[in-house]
Design an enzyme around this catalytic site. Structure first.
Site, PDB file in Angstrom:
ATOM      1  CE1 TYR A 118      16.736 -10.345  50.606  1.00 45.00           C
ATOM      2  CE2 TYR A 118      15.990  -8.144  51.186  1.00 45.00           C
ATOM      3  CZ  TYR A 118      16.779  -9.249  51.438  1.00 45.00           C
ATOM      4  OH  TYR A 118      17.607  -9.245  52.534  1.00 45.00           O
ATOM      5  NE  ARG A 134      19.519  -6.784  52.685  1.00 50.50           N
ATOM      6  CZ  ARG A 134      20.297  -5.824  52.200  1.00 50.50           C
ATOM      7  NH1 ARG A 134      20.781  -4.903  53.016  1.00 50.50           N
ATOM      8  NH2 ARG A 134      20.595  -5.765  50.925  1.00 50.50           N
ATOM      9  CG  HIS A 182      18.575  -6.195  45.627  1.00 53.56           C
ATOM     10  ND1 HIS A 182      17.337  -6.258  46.236  1.00 53.56           N
ATOM     11  CD2 HIS A 182      19.415  -6.859  46.456  1.00 53.56           C
ATOM     12  CE1 HIS A 182      17.425  -6.927  47.367  1.00 53.56           C
ATOM     13  NE2 HIS A 182      18.684  -7.297  47.529  1.00 53.56           N
ATOM     14  CG  HIS A 242      18.412 -12.036  54.761  1.00 59.49           C
ATOM     15  ND1 HIS A 242      18.961 -10.986  54.072  1.00 59.49           N
ATOM     16  CD2 HIS A 242      19.337 -13.008  54.756  1.00 59.49           C
ATOM     17  CE1 HIS A 242      20.163 -11.312  53.654  1.00 59.49           C
ATOM     18  NE2 HIS A 242      20.421 -12.536  54.066  1.00 59.49           N
ATOM     19  CE  LYS A 266      25.442 -11.685  49.359  1.00 59.22           C
ATOM     20  NZ  LYS A 266      24.008 -11.896  49.206  1.00 59.22           N
ATOM     21  NE  ARG A 284      23.654  -8.410  52.115  1.00 61.80           N
ATOM     22  CZ  ARG A 284      23.970  -7.416  51.281  1.00 61.80           C
ATOM     23  NH1 ARG A 284      24.691  -6.398  51.712  1.00 61.80           N
ATOM     24  NH2 ARG A 284      23.577  -7.463  50.030  1.00 61.80           N
TER      25      ARG A 284
END
Length: 181
Positions: free
Chosen positions: A164, A132, A155, A129, A64, A41
């Site tokens: 994603y 990533r 995830h 994002h 995060k 990230r």
């Protein structure tokens, strides 16, 4: 919240890298290269210091999730990055702000950098994002190992990971292009 996409075209990626490399300030190139080659990230990339890239394994605590992460970066990428960091102090942030002494770049500035790249190359739905997701997209295209990518991205659901990185959207787009009644 705006949904961003990976950069799917390898030719555009090569052009961006060449363009960023040719600029006087290599900071943006380092940001792009680390982002598309690690899957980190933005918040984690901005915390990297020169000493972190000198080690065989990257060790970090994700901003995060607060989870510890350890992985080996591609040795060719790591070696190239280190050539650009030669002579810099171990405690320096890799992606430094031009304001203040040894301050990391802010997320808002990385967004501006990526939006400028997007505009120049005609890319849409680009944001922090994107790097990533680009890593994830090409990792999946090469390996088709969604379980490993899910683990890398931390995830909980493989379907989320596919969504994603834009694979589900690619599949839908291909199906609708072929569909005809």
């Amino acid at each position: 919240m705006k949904f961003v996409q990976p950069i799917r075209d390898p030719e555009i990626i090569r052009a961006i890298k060449k363009d960023l490399k040719s600029q006087k300030d290599i900071r943006n190139y380092l940001l792009f290269e680390i982002g598309i080659n690690t899957g980190l990230r933005i918040s984690d990339i901005l915390q990297l210091r020169v000493k972190d890239l000198k080690k065989k394994y990257l060790y970090l605590i994700e901003v995060k999730t607060k989870k510890q992460k350890q992985f080996e970066m591609n040795p060719h990428v790591r070696k190239e990055l280190l050539t650009y960091l030669e002579g810099r102090d171990d405690e320096e942030f890799v992606i430094k702000s031009r304001q203040g002494v040894n301050k990391p770049l802010k997320r808002s500035m990385t967004y501006k950098i990526l939006r400028k790249i997007a505009k120049k190359y005609g890319l849409e739905q680009i944001g922090n994002h994107t790097l990533r997701k680009t890593y994830g997209y090409f990792f999946y295209q090469e390996t088709h190992d969604i379980a490993m990518l899910q683990k890398i991205f931390n995830h909980s659901d493989p379907q989320f990971t596919l969504r994603y990185i834009g694979i589900i959207q690619d599949t839908i787009n291909e199906a609708t292009k072929r569909f005809r009644i």
